[in-house]
Design an enzyme around this catalytic site. Structure first.
Site, mmCIF file in Angstrom:
data_model
loop_
_atom_site.group_PDB
_atom_site.id
_atom_site.type_symbol
_atom_site.label_atom_id
_atom_site.label_comp_id
_atom_site.label_asym_id
_atom_site.label_seq_id
_atom_site.Cartn_x
_atom_site.Cartn_y
_atom_site.Cartn_z
ATOM 1 N N ASP A 21 0.729 -1.509 0.218
ATOM 2 C CA ASP A 21 -0.114 -0.216 -0.282
ATOM 3 C C ASP A 21 1.339 1.110 0.404
ATOM 4 O OD1 ASP A 21 -2.312 -0.667 -0.219
ATOM 5 O OD2 ASP A 21 -3.291 -0.192 1.637
ATOM 6 N N LYS A 24 3.395 0.940 -5.526
ATOM 7 C CA LYS A 24 4.305 1.037 -6.162
ATOM 8 C C LYS A 24 3.555 0.071 -6.977
ATOM 9 C CE LYS A 24 4.594 -3.185 -3.484
ATOM 10 N NZ LYS A 24 4.244 -2.579 -1.880
ATOM 11 N N THR A 25 2.147 0.431 -7.669
ATOM 12 C CA THR A 25 1.537 0.090 -8.889
ATOM 13 C C THR A 25 1.221 1.180 -8.847
ATOM 14 O OG1 THR A 25 0.942 -2.661 -7.698
ATOM 15 C CG2 THR A 25 -0.234 -1.815 -9.580
ATOM 16 N N HIS A 84 3.320 -9.287 -1.347
ATOM 17 C CA HIS A 84 4.634 -9.405 0.061
ATOM 18 C C HIS A 84 4.909 -10.555 -0.099
ATOM 19 C CE1 HIS A 84 7.266 -9.143 2.588
ATOM 20 N NE2 HIS A 84 7.520 -9.906 3.348
HETATM 21 P P1 GDP Z 1 1.450 -1.043 -3.541
HETATM 22 O O1 GDP Z 1 0.437 -1.839 -2.248
HETATM 23 O O2 GDP Z 1 2.710 -0.644 -3.297
HETATM 24 O O3 GDP Z 1 1.699 -1.176 -4.800
HETATM 25 O O4 GDP Z 1 0.059 0.377 -3.452
HETATM 26 P P2 GDP Z 1 -0.822 0.511 -4.035
HETATM 27 O O5 GDP Z 1 -0.489 1.337 -5.229
HETATM 28 O O6 GDP Z 1 -1.801 -0.227 -4.735
HETATM 29 O O7 GDP Z 1 -1.315 2.016 -3.666
HETATM 30 C C1 GDP Z 1 -1.658 1.961 -2.094
HETATM 31 C C2 GDP Z 1 -2.789 2.897 -2.500
HETATM 32 O O8 GDP Z 1 -2.990 4.243 -2.150
HETATM 33 C C3 GDP Z 1 -3.983 3.228 -3.338
HETATM 34 O O9 GDP Z 1 -5.188 3.458 -2.752
HETATM 35 C C4 GDP Z 1 -3.258 4.000 -4.371
HETATM 36 O O10 GDP Z 1 -4.735 4.742 -4.788
HETATM 37 C C5 GDP Z 1 -2.874 4.704 -2.929
HETATM 38 N N1 GDP Z 1 -1.868 6.408 -3.310
HETATM 39 C C6 GDP Z 1 -0.979 5.918 -4.106
HETATM 40 N N2 GDP Z 1 -0.010 6.841 -4.400
HETATM 41 C C7 GDP Z 1 0.040 7.598 -3.608
HETATM 42 C C8 GDP Z 1 0.138 9.252 -3.584
HETATM 43 O O11 GDP Z 1 1.007 9.542 -4.367
HETATM 44 N N3 GDP Z 1 -0.895 9.734 -2.952
HETATM 45 C C9 GDP Z 1 -1.605 9.091 -2.290
HETATM 46 N N4 GDP Z 1 -2.282 10.665 -1.502
HETATM 47 N N5 GDP Z 1 -2.384 8.079 -2.231
HETATM 48 C C10 GDP Z 1 -1.603 7.505 -3.364
HETATM 49 MG MG MG Z 2 0.834 -3.474 -5.495
#
Ligand code: GDP
Ligand code: MG
Length: 397
Positions: A21, A24-25, A84
């Site tokens: 979260d 990354k994606t 993960h």
């Molecule tokens: P991952 O699990 O690392 O791949 O994370 P995700 O890309 O799925 O992002 C997790 C959550 O964080 C999602 O609801 C995204 O919309 C939110 N998110 C990602 N980047 C940002 C950002 O730059 N700002 C904010 N406020 N939210 C973000």
């Molecule tokens: Mg992801």
């Protein structure tokens, strides 16, 4: 005739790593969005990336999304994993190797447990330590500069703690979400552009294997009447030529010899190169000197065979072909690596059992000293079944 246009951009494999979260994606999607404007990538939507298809590597199912993009200077392969566990499996099995990583840290959370685990594994599996950049994400939710600076300091310390050059690593505060949504370009698009510029200018292209010390694990050994003993196998790295002085090591032995002939597919070769399927004729060796699993090295190599090593191990789940039973501390297994295999004792640290699906650091005590080096992969097998897969991380005396 016409000359064929060749792509000459150097290629590098990278990937996003970091805690769940942290973005990354979203950042992966943002990179393709920014580059699609210059026709250097195909835009990939978040949903497509997050629905990464299942792949099998060494019997293990891993979800990984592969994409490619290019900048003015380089061509990149990029991976993003949905979970993960997929990152851990990917790094331990070496399924999609990363030459460099984009560490995503949400500035709203700072470093979290999975941030640490990914850093540790990236280092242990041999990712070049200078090939890391930090994207301090979700900066849009942080109103003050001071907080960003504090998180940046914390990350630099963490990087240093894990052996990365924490003082030198580029830390870019921005927002992947803004870049995807095309909002606030100074946090979004511009910071993604800066990230790509860092990949282009700070990441080194790792040495590919031609000029490193040669090594060939023996797959089969047989004698040719009147000529000597031949070891067949695949040239792992470096080059061999006729008359090279070599040493054959493994099972506690090291025996000097000279290459008196080199063949591939029954034809003589001048110079064996990585990937060649070879037969190496070894002067003065009898069939009893040599056996499958020994490794051919140049004389004067610095390698010391060992029967004791630390490793990262992943235990396969039953649906991955593994066992239903856990691996117990001090359990006897059979370990396979390169072309060798031998009995081994598995020691766990601070645990009595590893359950199917678990990953952990372990120690392996082998029945004989073998050729092992850090980052070498192995599998554990029991009753003809692969029950675990791992990577050696440290040799122990
Ligand atoms: P991952 O699990 O690392 O791949 O994370 P995700 O890309 O799925 O992002 C997790 C959550 O964080 C999602 O609801 C995204 O919309 C939110 N998110 C990602 N980047 C940002 C950002 O730059 N700002 C904010 N406020 N939210 C973000
Ligand atoms: Mg992801």
């Amino acid at each position: 005739g016409k000359q064929v246009f060749k792509r000459t951009k150097p290629h590098l494999n990278v990937g996003t790593i970091g805690h769940v979260d942290h973005g990354k994606t979203t950042l992966t999607s943002a990179i393709t969005k920014v580059l699609s404007g210059k026709k250097q990538a195909k835009f990939r939507k978040y949903e497509d990336i997050d629905n990464a298809p299942e792949e099998k590597s060494r019997g293990i199912t891993i979800n990984t999304y592969h994409l490619e993009y290019e900048t003015d200077l380089r061509h990149y392969g990029h991976i993003d994993c949905p979970g993960h566990a997929d990152y851990i499996k990917n790094m331990i099995t070496g399924a999609a190797q990363m030459d460099g990583a984009i560490l995503v840290v949400a500035a709203t959370d700072g470093a979290m447990p999975q941030t640490r685990e990914h850093l540790l594994l990236a280092k242990q599996v041999g990712m070049p330590l200078e090939n890391i950049v930090v994207f301090l994400n979700k900066a849009d939710e942080i109103p003050d500069q001071e907080t960003l600076e504090l998180v940046e300091m914390e990350i630099r310390e963490l990087l240093t703690e894990y052996g990365f050059p924490g003082d030198k690593v580029e830390v870019i505060a921005g927002s992947a979400l803004c870049a995807v949504e095309g909002k606030v370009p100074e946090l979004g698009e511009q910071k993604v552009a800066k990230l790509l510029n860092t990949l282009d200018t700070k990441f080194i292209i790792p040495n590919r294997d031609l000029n490193t010390e040669p090594m060939m694990p023996a797959e089969h050994v047989y004698s040719i009447q009147g000529r000597g003993t031949v070891a067949t196998g695949k040239m792992e790295r470096g080059t061999f030529t006729r008359n090279d002085k070599v040493q054959v090591v493994g099972y506690g032995k090291d025996i000097d010899s000279v290459i008196s002939g080199l063949e591939t597919f029954h034809k003589t070769v001048e110079k064996a190169e990585p990937g060649d399927q070879l037969g190496i004729l070894l002067r003065g060796l009898g069939p009893k000197d040599l056996r499958r699993g020994m490794v051919i090295l140049p004389q004067g190599h610095k390698h010391v065979c060992t029967d004791h090593a630390k490793a990262q191990l992943y235990v396969l789940k039953p649906e991955e072909g593994g066992s239903k039973r856990p691996i117990a501390n001090f359990f006897n297994e059979h370990v396979y690596s390169l072309t060798w295999d031998t009995g081994c004792l598995v020691t766990l640290s601070g645990k009595d059992f590893l359950m199917p699906g678990d990953a952990a650091e372990v120690q392996l005590q082998l029945a004989a000293p073998m050729f092992i080096e850090p980052q070498q992969r192995f599998t554990l097998r029991m009753e003809g079944k692969t029950i675990g897969t791992g990577v050696f991380t440290h040799l122990l005396p």
